[in-house]
Design a protein around this motif. Structure first.
Motif, PDB file in Angstrom:
ATOM      1  N   SER A 172       0.262   4.643  -4.710  1.00 16.48           N
ATOM      2  CA  SER A 172       1.524   3.948  -4.462  1.00 16.48           C
ATOM      3  C   SER A 172       2.501   4.814  -3.676  1.00 16.48           C
ATOM      4  O   SER A 172       3.134   4.353  -2.705  1.00 16.48           O
ATOM      5  CB  SER A 172       2.146   3.540  -5.801  1.00 16.48           C
ATOM      6  N   SER A 176       3.640   4.158   0.579  1.00 17.22           N
ATOM      7  CA  SER A 176       5.020   3.882   1.007  1.00 17.22           C
ATOM      8  C   SER A 176       5.331   4.538   2.341  1.00 17.22           C
ATOM      9  O   SER A 176       6.199   4.075   3.085  1.00 17.22           O
ATOM     10  CB  SER A 176       6.015   4.376  -0.055  1.00 17.22           C
ATOM     11  N   GLU A 181       5.252  -2.939   3.540  1.00 10.54           N
ATOM     12  CA  GLU A 181       5.363  -3.351   2.147  1.00 10.54           C
ATOM     13  C   GLU A 181       4.326  -4.407   1.767  1.00 10.54           C
ATOM     14  O   GLU A 181       3.778  -4.390   0.657  1.00 10.54           O
ATOM     15  CB  GLU A 181       6.775  -3.876   1.864  1.00 10.54           C
ATOM     16  N   LYS A 184       0.963  -2.671   1.277  1.00 15.98           N
ATOM     17  CA  LYS A 184       1.024  -1.872   0.053  1.00 15.98           C
ATOM     18  C   LYS A 184       0.885  -2.774  -1.175  1.00 15.98           C
ATOM     19  O   LYS A 184       0.102  -2.473  -2.086  1.00 15.98           O
ATOM     20  CB  LYS A 184       2.342  -1.105  -0.010  1.00 15.98           C
TER      21      LYS A 184
END
Length: 219
Positions: A172, A176, A181, A184
């Motif tokens: 995680s 980033s 986003e 992810k």
């Protein structure tokens, strides 16, 4: 909703302020850890265990699986994508903590580790339906993996408290800085804010971005 998202959260610990942020390895430290599994043995059983543990650690760090999710992956969940030269993993929400389907890829160095593990697995004539298994076709105990991690890190003089539960946080944190986003959230199985569901069927563009990002997590 069909489940209580707070049912596994210890509210007393939160109120007391006992919840500590998990430590993670740097990319270089993770590489050092994975490299400790490179030495080939004359013992086939040791080679099986060595390649299995290396692949499992790389898989959890590159795909952000919770340890029980990774240990529950079955061979039938895998699908080879010959066009993009990766292995796709599809897990239904029933086996995921937040009950949302997950679609991930085995790629980059993790794919190399996967191939070597499967070669040793075939040599040992493993019959289990589980991807990650013991020599006796049983499910691997996550506590055994924690013991291996602890022993390896001590040999490397890496003074961090790392367990297999830290690997999702590694994934995680680095994602980033590596991707957008939406990608992810799709890799980690999170619902993107403002959307009714996560991506369950990736477009080829999304899949290529997943491959790029996940490949950079394991150097």
């Amino acid at each position: 909703i069909e489940y209580n998202p707070f049912e596994n959260i210890n509210k007393e610990k939160i109120l007391r302020g006992d919840v500590k942020e998990k430590e993670i390895l740097t990319k270089e430290e993770l590489k050092q850890l994975l490299d400790t599994f490179d030495k080939v043995s004359d013992n086939d059983k040791m080679n099986f265990t060595r390649t299995r543990n290396r692949f499992l650690i790389a898989l959890c760090n590159s795909c952000g699986y919770r340890i029980n999710e990774a240990l529950g992956i079955q061979l039938q969940d895998l699908k080879e994508n010959k066009k993009l030269k990766v292995i796709e993993i599809n897990l239904d929400g029933e086996r995921i903590k937040n009950h949302l389907d997950r679609h991930n890829v085995i790629c980059g160095k993790t794919l190399i580790y996967f191939r070597k593990y499967m070669k040793e697995r075939k040599k040992m004539q493993i019959n289990s339906d589980l991807l990650i298994t013991t020599l006796s076709d049983k499910k691997v105990d996550y506590k055994d993996i924690n013991e291996v991690i602890d022993r390896k890190l001590k040999s490397l003089n890496i003074n961090k408290h790392i367990t297999n539960h830290c690997f999702r946080h590694y994934c995680s944190s680095y994602l980033s800085t590596l991707t957008n986003e939406a990608t992810k959230c799709s890799i980690l199985g999170w619902k993107l804010e403002g959307m009714s569901s996560i991506y369950t069927h990736d477009t080829e563009e999304m899949l290529k971005e997943k491959i790029r990002a996940c490949s950079e997590l394991i150097i």
